[in-house]
Design an enzyme around this catalytic site. Structure first.
Site, PDB file in Angstrom:
ATOM      1  N   PHE A 319       0.826  -1.193   0.000  1.00 49.50           N
ATOM      2  CA  PHE A 319       0.000   0.000   0.000  1.00 49.50           C
ATOM      3  C   PHE A 319       0.867   1.253   0.000  1.00 49.50           C
ATOM      4  CE2 PHE A 319      -2.836  -3.169   1.841  1.00 49.50           C
ATOM      5  CZ  PHE A 319      -3.985  -2.951   1.103  1.00 49.50           C
ATOM      6  N   ASP A 320       0.353   2.289  -0.658  1.00 47.39           N
ATOM      7  CA  ASP A 320       1.101   3.533  -0.805  1.00 47.39           C
ATOM      8  C   ASP A 320       0.659   4.553   0.233  1.00 47.39           C
ATOM      9  OD1 ASP A 320       2.574   5.674  -1.714  1.00 47.39           O
ATOM     10  OD2 ASP A 320       1.080   6.249  -3.196  1.00 47.39           O
ATOM     11  N   LYS A 321       1.366   4.684   1.284  1.00 43.23           N
ATOM     12  CA  LYS A 321       1.310   5.717   2.313  1.00 43.23           C
ATOM     13  C   LYS A 321      -0.075   6.307   2.597  1.00 43.23           C
ATOM     14  CE  LYS A 321       3.222   9.129  -0.983  1.00 43.23           C
ATOM     15  NZ  LYS A 321       2.183  10.138  -1.040  1.00 43.23           N
ATOM     16  N   THR A 322      -0.054   7.566   3.047  1.00 41.61           N
ATOM     17  CA  THR A 322      -1.274   8.248   3.466  1.00 41.61           C
ATOM     18  C   THR A 322      -2.207   8.469   2.278  1.00 41.61           C
ATOM     19  OG1 THR A 322      -0.017   9.385   5.172  1.00 41.61           O
ATOM     20  CG2 THR A 322      -2.171  10.285   4.623  1.00 41.61           C
ATOM     21  N   THR A 324      -4.226   6.066   1.196  1.00 40.21           N
ATOM     22  CA  THR A 324      -4.646   4.727   0.801  1.00 40.21           C
ATOM     23  C   THR A 324      -5.213   3.966   1.992  1.00 40.21           C
ATOM     24  OG1 THR A 324      -2.928   4.686  -0.895  1.00 40.21           O
ATOM     25  CG2 THR A 324      -3.917   2.588  -0.314  1.00 40.21           C
TER      26      THR A 324
END
Length: 363
Positions: A319-322, A324
């Site tokens: 998952f890509d950081k904030t 998501t």
């Protein structure tokens, strides 16, 4: 429910209202001979007229072998054999299934539409020295548009005047606002947060980012998975085979066994209903579409059934950081200081936060 679904539900209720008193009277033989057939014909016509219409229309276009044809021939055959309640009941149960299917698809479409609330309602364009409000579809490349704070950017373009922060989370998932100034490019669907912008349009609405995203999501079901493609090919050959086997049961089997033709005609019609591939043909695409709609309900966009099917083989997800997994809205819930006052700890935290990215709200 949509109007079509409400009408179908009303038809089902009317047919059931006729069938509830008619079936016990039919079993007991209490219906006058001249009224029995008309009563069941009325119930059948109420619930089956659209199926019959589609079967006739497909017959004219030589697209015969589908669920409409099978349901029509099976239920009309039941009437020909005098099994009126069974003919109506089979069509009634089929329509109940169609209603549930339609409702599930409509609900999934609403979920997708609610998530994709990025379509601009209007654009403020400079025409003859004045700004006027028009539909984004009427804007041409090179036109100058104005976007006020709080408004959604209607089209892709380049900032010619002004500076602002842009909320791009609906398109990119990035919760941190993006600062733009003169010479920077902006994409349609973003929300202007702080300052007024003057933008030169670089793409027509049909070619803009927001239009492409909407088209991609709204037509996600057209990108078929391997399972759906197989079911479509399977039904193309399966249905004619079923019809030929049923025809053989009705014509050849009585000659071989010496039994009455009506017995084998009844069995052939039963075989048609049981073998109808509509459940298989409908359930597979419906399950994928329901999955796409269900994912959109919780904020996940799936571009097509083929991508959803690929998730079945997924072993690792990154998952890509904030934006998501989180919303990027941080707040202090509790302060526990060891060896100092809470106020001192809060002061040190504020000093550390001043240069952090993304910022943390400790107010």
């Amino acid at each position: 429910m949509s109007k079509d679904e409400q009408r179908l539900l009303l038809r089902i209720i009317l047919a059931v209202a006729i069938m509830i008193p008619a079936i016990p009277l039919h079993i007991l033989g209490k219906i006058p001979a001249g009224l029995e057939l008309p009563i069941f014909i009325v119930a059948y016509a109420i619930v089956a007229y659209d199926i019959l219409y589609r079967a006739i229309r497909n017959f004219k276009s030589l697209d015969i072998f589908d669920e409409n044809f099978l349901m029509s021939i099976a239920t009309l055959g039941a009437f020909a054999l005098g099994e009126y309640p069974e003919g109506v009941a089979v069509m009634l149960f089929y329509q109940v299934g169609e209603l549930f299917q339609s409702y599930a698809v409509s609900k999934s479409r609403r979920n997708i539409a609610d998530l994709m609330d990025i379509r601009p309602d209007y654009a403020t364009v400079l025409r003859d020295g004045q700004y006027i409000t028009v539909s984004p579809e009427t804007i041409n490349v090179g036109d100058i548009i104005s976007v006020k704070p709080g408004e959604r950017v209607p089209l892709d373009g380049i900032v010619t005047d002004g500076a602002s922060s842009m909320d791009t989370s609906a398109l990119t998932g990035e919760s941190l606002p993006r600062d733009v100034a003169q010479g920077d490019s902006v994409i349609g669907g973003c929300i202007n947060q702080t300052g007024r912008l003057t933008i030169e349009v670089t793409k027509r609405y049909s070619e803009s980012t927001v239009a492409k995203i909407l088209d991609m999501v709204e037509n996600a079901a057209s990108k078929k998975s391997r399972s759906e493609a197989f079911i479509t090919r399977f039904a193309r050959y399966y249905t004619p085979i079923v019809v030929l086997v049923a025809l053989a049961l009705a014509t050849i089997a009585p000659l071989v066994t010496g039994q009455d033709f009506s017995v084998w005609v009844y069995r052939a019609l039963t075989f048609l209903v049981i073998s109808c591939p509509c459940a298989l043909v409908i359930s597979v695409p419906l399950s994928f579409f329901g999955g796409i709609g269900g994912a959109s309900k919780v904020g996940v966009l799936v571009k097509g059934s083929n991508y959803l099917e690929a998730l079945a083989n997924t072993e690792i997800v990154v998952f890509d950081k904030t934006g998501t997994l989180t919303k990027g809205s941080f707040a202090v819930s509790e302060i526990q200081a060891a060896g100092m006052l809470s106020e001192q700890l809060l002061e040190y935290a504020a000093l550390a936060e001043a240069h952090s990215t993304p910022p943390i709200d400790i107010s």
